[in-house]
Design a protein around this motif. Structure first.
Motif, PDB file in Angstrom:
ATOM      1  N   SER A 146     -10.989 -16.872   2.649  1.00  0.00           N
ATOM      2  CA  SER A 146     -10.878 -16.313   1.298  1.00  0.00           C
ATOM      3  C   SER A 146      -9.438 -15.891   1.010  1.00  0.00           C
ATOM      4  O   SER A 146      -8.795 -15.262   1.867  1.00  0.00           O
ATOM      5  CB  SER A 146     -11.804 -15.097   1.138  1.00  0.00           C
ATOM      6  N   PRO A 147      -8.912 -16.207  -0.169  1.00  0.00           N
ATOM      7  CA  PRO A 147      -7.529 -15.844  -0.490  1.00  0.00           C
ATOM      8  C   PRO A 147      -7.360 -14.341  -0.656  1.00  0.00           C
ATOM      9  O   PRO A 147      -8.256 -13.649  -1.139  1.00  0.00           O
ATOM     10  CB  PRO A 147      -7.266 -16.586  -1.808  1.00  0.00           C
ATOM     11  N   VAL A 148      -6.205 -13.846  -0.226  1.00  0.00           N
ATOM     12  CA  VAL A 148      -5.869 -12.430  -0.365  1.00  0.00           C
ATOM     13  C   VAL A 148      -4.617 -12.333  -1.232  1.00  0.00           C
ATOM     14  O   VAL A 148      -3.604 -12.971  -0.934  1.00  0.00           O
ATOM     15  CB  VAL A 148      -5.611 -11.772   1.002  1.00  0.00           C
ATOM     16  N   LYS A 149      -4.685 -11.555  -2.288  1.00  0.00           N
ATOM     17  CA  LYS A 149      -3.550 -11.427  -3.203  1.00  0.00           C
ATOM     18  C   LYS A 149      -2.571 -10.382  -2.671  1.00  0.00           C
ATOM     19  O   LYS A 149      -2.920  -9.231  -2.466  1.00  0.00           O
ATOM     20  CB  LYS A 149      -4.039 -11.023  -4.598  1.00  0.00           C
ATOM     21  N   LEU A 150      -1.321 -10.815  -2.451  1.00  0.00           N
ATOM     22  CA  LEU A 150      -0.290  -9.918  -1.941  1.00  0.00           C
ATOM     23  C   LEU A 150       0.889  -9.879  -2.900  1.00  0.00           C
ATOM     24  O   LEU A 150       1.162 -10.847  -3.608  1.00  0.00           O
ATOM     25  CB  LEU A 150       0.207 -10.403  -0.565  1.00  0.00           C
ATOM     26  N   THR A 151       1.621  -8.765  -2.887  1.00  0.00           N
ATOM     27  CA  THR A 151       2.869  -8.704  -3.631  1.00  0.00           C
ATOM     28  C   THR A 151       3.929  -9.499  -2.868  1.00  0.00           C
ATOM     29  O   THR A 151       3.727  -9.862  -1.699  1.00  0.00           O
ATOM     30  CB  THR A 151       3.348  -7.252  -3.798  1.00  0.00           C
ATOM     31  N   SER A 152       5.067  -9.758  -3.498  1.00  0.00           N
ATOM     32  CA  SER A 152       6.109 -10.541  -2.846  1.00  0.00           C
ATOM     33  C   SER A 152       6.602  -9.859  -1.573  1.00  0.00           C
ATOM     34  O   SER A 152       6.832 -10.509  -0.550  1.00  0.00           O
ATOM     35  CB  SER A 152       7.281 -10.775  -3.803  1.00  0.00           C
ATOM     36  N   HIS A 153       6.766  -8.529  -1.606  1.00  0.00           N
ATOM     37  CA  HIS A 153       7.255  -7.821  -0.427  1.00  0.00           C
ATOM     38  C   HIS A 153       6.198  -7.768   0.674  1.00  0.00           C
ATOM     39  O   HIS A 153       6.530  -7.854   1.861  1.00  0.00           O
ATOM     40  CB  HIS A 153       7.704  -6.406  -0.800  1.00  0.00           C
ATOM     41  N   GLU A 154       4.934  -7.626   0.293  1.00  0.00           N
ATOM     42  CA  GLU A 154       3.872  -7.652   1.292  1.00  0.00           C
ATOM     43  C   GLU A 154       3.815  -9.019   1.972  1.00  0.00           C
ATOM     44  O   GLU A 154       3.657  -9.108   3.189  1.00  0.00           O
ATOM     45  CB  GLU A 154       2.529  -7.324   0.632  1.00  0.00           C
ATOM     46  N   TYR A 155       3.963 -10.077   1.172  1.00  0.00           N
ATOM     47  CA  TYR A 155       3.950 -11.431   1.739  1.00  0.00           C
ATOM     48  C   TYR A 155       5.132 -11.635   2.672  1.00  0.00           C
ATOM     49  O   TYR A 155       4.984 -12.192   3.761  1.00  0.00           O
ATOM     50  CB  TYR A 155       3.966 -12.473   0.625  1.00  0.00           C
ATOM     51  N   ARG A 156       6.318 -11.207   2.267  1.00  0.00           N
ATOM     52  CA  ARG A 156       7.502 -11.362   3.114  1.00  0.00           C
ATOM     53  C   ARG A 156       7.310 -10.668   4.457  1.00  0.00           C
ATOM     54  O   ARG A 156       7.659 -11.207   5.511  1.00  0.00           O
ATOM     55  CB  ARG A 156       8.740 -10.787   2.418  1.00  0.00           C
ATOM     56  N   LEU A 157       6.777  -9.456   4.411  1.00  0.00           N
ATOM     57  CA  LEU A 157       6.601  -8.693   5.655  1.00  0.00           C
ATOM     58  C   LEU A 157       5.598  -9.393   6.568  1.00  0.00           C
ATOM     59  O   LEU A 157       5.858  -9.581   7.767  1.00  0.00           O
ATOM     60  CB  LEU A 157       6.142  -7.272   5.326  1.00  0.00           C
ATOM     61  N   THR A 189       9.789   2.421   3.423  1.00  0.00           N
ATOM     62  CA  THR A 189       8.869   1.610   2.638  1.00  0.00           C
ATOM     63  C   THR A 189       8.141   0.592   3.503  1.00  0.00           C
ATOM     64  O   THR A 189       7.083   0.096   3.113  1.00  0.00           O
ATOM     65  CB  THR A 189       9.613   0.873   1.510  1.00  0.00           C
ATOM     66  N   ILE A 190       8.690   0.278   4.669  1.00  0.00           N
ATOM     67  CA  ILE A 190       8.016  -0.662   5.575  1.00  0.00           C
ATOM     68  C   ILE A 190       6.651  -0.110   5.947  1.00  0.00           C
ATOM     69  O   ILE A 190       5.658  -0.847   5.972  1.00  0.00           O
ATOM     70  CB  ILE A 190       8.868  -0.916   6.833  1.00  0.00           C
ATOM     71  N   GLU A 191       6.586   1.180   6.240  1.00  0.00           N
ATOM     72  CA  GLU A 191       5.308   1.804   6.589  1.00  0.00           C
ATOM     73  C   GLU A 191       4.316   1.676   5.447  1.00  0.00           C
ATOM     74  O   GLU A 191       3.122   1.446   5.664  1.00  0.00           O
ATOM     75  CB  GLU A 191       5.521   3.273   6.940  1.00  0.00           C
ATOM     76  N   VAL A 192       4.805   1.827   4.219  1.00  0.00           N
ATOM     77  CA  VAL A 192       3.939   1.717   3.048  1.00  0.00           C
ATOM     78  C   VAL A 192       3.372   0.306   2.947  1.00  0.00           C
ATOM     79  O   VAL A 192       2.166   0.115   2.732  1.00  0.00           O
ATOM     80  CB  VAL A 192       4.711   2.081   1.761  1.00  0.00           C
ATOM     81  N   VAL A 194       3.067  -1.938   5.344  1.00  0.00           N
ATOM     82  CA  VAL A 194       2.147  -2.190   6.454  1.00  0.00           C
ATOM     83  C   VAL A 194       0.782  -1.588   6.149  1.00  0.00           C
ATOM     84  O   VAL A 194      -0.264  -2.220   6.388  1.00  0.00           O
ATOM     85  CB  VAL A 194       2.712  -1.625   7.778  1.00  0.00           C
ATOM     86  N   GLY A 195       0.776  -0.384   5.611  1.00  0.00           N
ATOM     87  CA  GLY A 195      -0.485   0.257   5.251  1.00  0.00           C
ATOM     88  C   GLY A 195      -1.254  -0.543   4.207  1.00  0.00           C
ATOM     89  O   GLY A 195      -2.487  -0.709   4.298  1.00  0.00           O
ATOM     90  N   ARG A 196      -0.532  -1.036   3.212  1.00  0.00           N
ATOM     91  CA  ARG A 196      -1.187  -1.841   2.174  1.00  0.00           C
ATOM     92  C   ARG A 196      -1.734  -3.141   2.740  1.00  0.00           C
ATOM     93  O   ARG A 196      -2.841  -3.578   2.383  1.00  0.00           O
ATOM     94  CB  ARG A 196      -0.193  -2.149   1.057  1.00  0.00           C
ATOM     95  N   LEU A 197      -0.964  -3.767   3.632  1.00  0.00           N
ATOM     96  CA  LEU A 197      -1.416  -5.019   4.241  1.00  0.00           C
ATOM     97  C   LEU A 197      -2.681  -4.807   5.059  1.00  0.00           C
ATOM     98  O   LEU A 197      -3.625  -5.612   4.995  1.00  0.00           O
ATOM     99  CB  LEU A 197      -0.313  -5.601   5.125  1.00  0.00           C
ATOM    100  N   ARG A 198      -2.691  -3.751   5.841  1.00  0.00           N
ATOM    101  CA  ARG A 198      -3.876  -3.481   6.662  1.00  0.00           C
ATOM    102  C   ARG A 198      -5.116  -3.303   5.794  1.00  0.00           C
ATOM    103  O   ARG A 198      -6.203  -3.792   6.123  1.00  0.00           O
ATOM    104  CB  ARG A 198      -3.633  -2.233   7.511  1.00  0.00           C
ATOM    105  N   LYS A 199      -4.922  -2.650   4.655  1.00  0.00           N
ATOM    106  CA  LYS A 199      -6.057  -2.408   3.755  1.00  0.00           C
ATOM    107  C   LYS A 199      -6.518  -3.706   3.103  1.00  0.00           C
ATOM    108  O   LYS A 199      -7.717  -3.980   3.010  1.00  0.00           O
ATOM    109  CB  LYS A 199      -5.659  -1.393   2.689  1.00  0.00           C
ATOM    110  N   LYS A 200      -5.571  -4.536   2.677  1.00  0.00           N
ATOM    111  CA  LYS A 200      -5.927  -5.768   1.981  1.00  0.00           C
ATOM    112  C   LYS A 200      -6.507  -6.819   2.935  1.00  0.00           C
ATOM    113  O   LYS A 200      -7.435  -7.538   2.575  1.00  0.00           O
ATOM    114  CB  LYS A 200      -4.704  -6.341   1.266  1.00  0.00           C
ATOM    115  N   LEU A 201      -5.935  -6.917   4.134  1.00  0.00           N
ATOM    116  CA  LEU A 201      -6.422  -7.910   5.084  1.00  0.00           C
ATOM    117  C   LEU A 201      -7.752  -7.502   5.702  1.00  0.00           C
ATOM    118  O   LEU A 201      -8.572  -8.352   6.053  1.00  0.00           O
ATOM    119  CB  LEU A 201      -5.385  -8.139   6.193  1.00  0.00           C
TER     120      LEU A 201
END
Length: 225
Positions: A146-157, A189-192, A194-201
């Protein structure tokens, strides 16, 4: 991923930078050999696109200087169609690939993706860890199909961590490779992100290694508790 474009044709420079940014990369630019040589030697790029015919210092001299300084950043050279000798000299100076002008932007983007994959030890455009798939060609991420929508910075990280699966990556390194030189960098902001990625993934993919940084282990990817 953070890239450098060294091209004196300002229209072409702008077009290449714009295409790379749209593809999700952080991009710095230079318009002559001296500026490009300095940036390439002092900044931690993941890939450099280097024109051979530059003012102030030609591309071969710039590339040779980087290699003498032990700069191992992958380099794609841009050459004119009738200058086959540029390709030979470029490879002898330490280039990894080349694109002949005029070129289709999709070809350049594909060569950048391929070079980044090979440098990181990945064979295809899709990088998979457990149920997570990063499609570098489309710039999309999937979890269990299933696709997960990420922001550009979330995708880069996520892309940087997955390209370097199995290696601990510090916050400082992530900050250096996620933002171009004009960005107001804040490693907090890296911590932020990472937190968002963990929640979305919603899978146990990104591990925190206390005092060192973050790690994606090749065997990671189970559901979060």
């Amino acid at each position: 991923m953070r890239l450098l474009v060294v091209e004196d044709d300002r229209d072409l420079n702008r077009q290449v930078v714009s295409a790379l940014e749209e593809a999700g990369y952080a991009v710095d630019k230079a318009f002559d050999g001296e500026e490009g040589a300095f940036l390439g030697e002092t900044e931690p790029y993941d890939c450099i696109i280097l024109d051979m015919g530059l003012p102030k210092a030609d591309g071969v001299s710039v590339l040779s200087g980087w290699r003498r300084a032990q700069v191992k950043t992958p380099v794609i050279i841009l050459t004119a169609r009738d200058r086959w000798s540029d390709k030979v000299n470029g490879f002898d100076a330490g280039a990894d690939d080349y694109v002949t002008k005029p070129f289709h932007m999709e070809e350049l983007l594909a060569r950048v993706r391929a070079l980044l994959r090979r440098t990181a030890g990945h064979a295809t455009s899709q990088i998979s860890v457990g149920p997570v798939v990063l499609d570098t060609r489309s710039g999309r991420v999937f979890v269990n199909g299933s696709p997960v929508k990420l922001t550009s910075h979330e995708y880069r990280l996520l892309s940087y961590l997955m390209h370097h699966t199995g290696r601990v990556v510090s916050r400082a390194e992530l900050t250096e490779h996620l933002y171009d030189q004009d960005f107001d960098r804040d490693s907090n902001t890296i911590e932020v992100f990472v937190g968002r990625l963990r929640k979305k993934l919603a899978v146990d993919l990104i591990q925190t290694v206390r005092g060192l940084g973050y790690l994606i282990d090749a065997g990671a990817g189970g559901s979060q508790p």
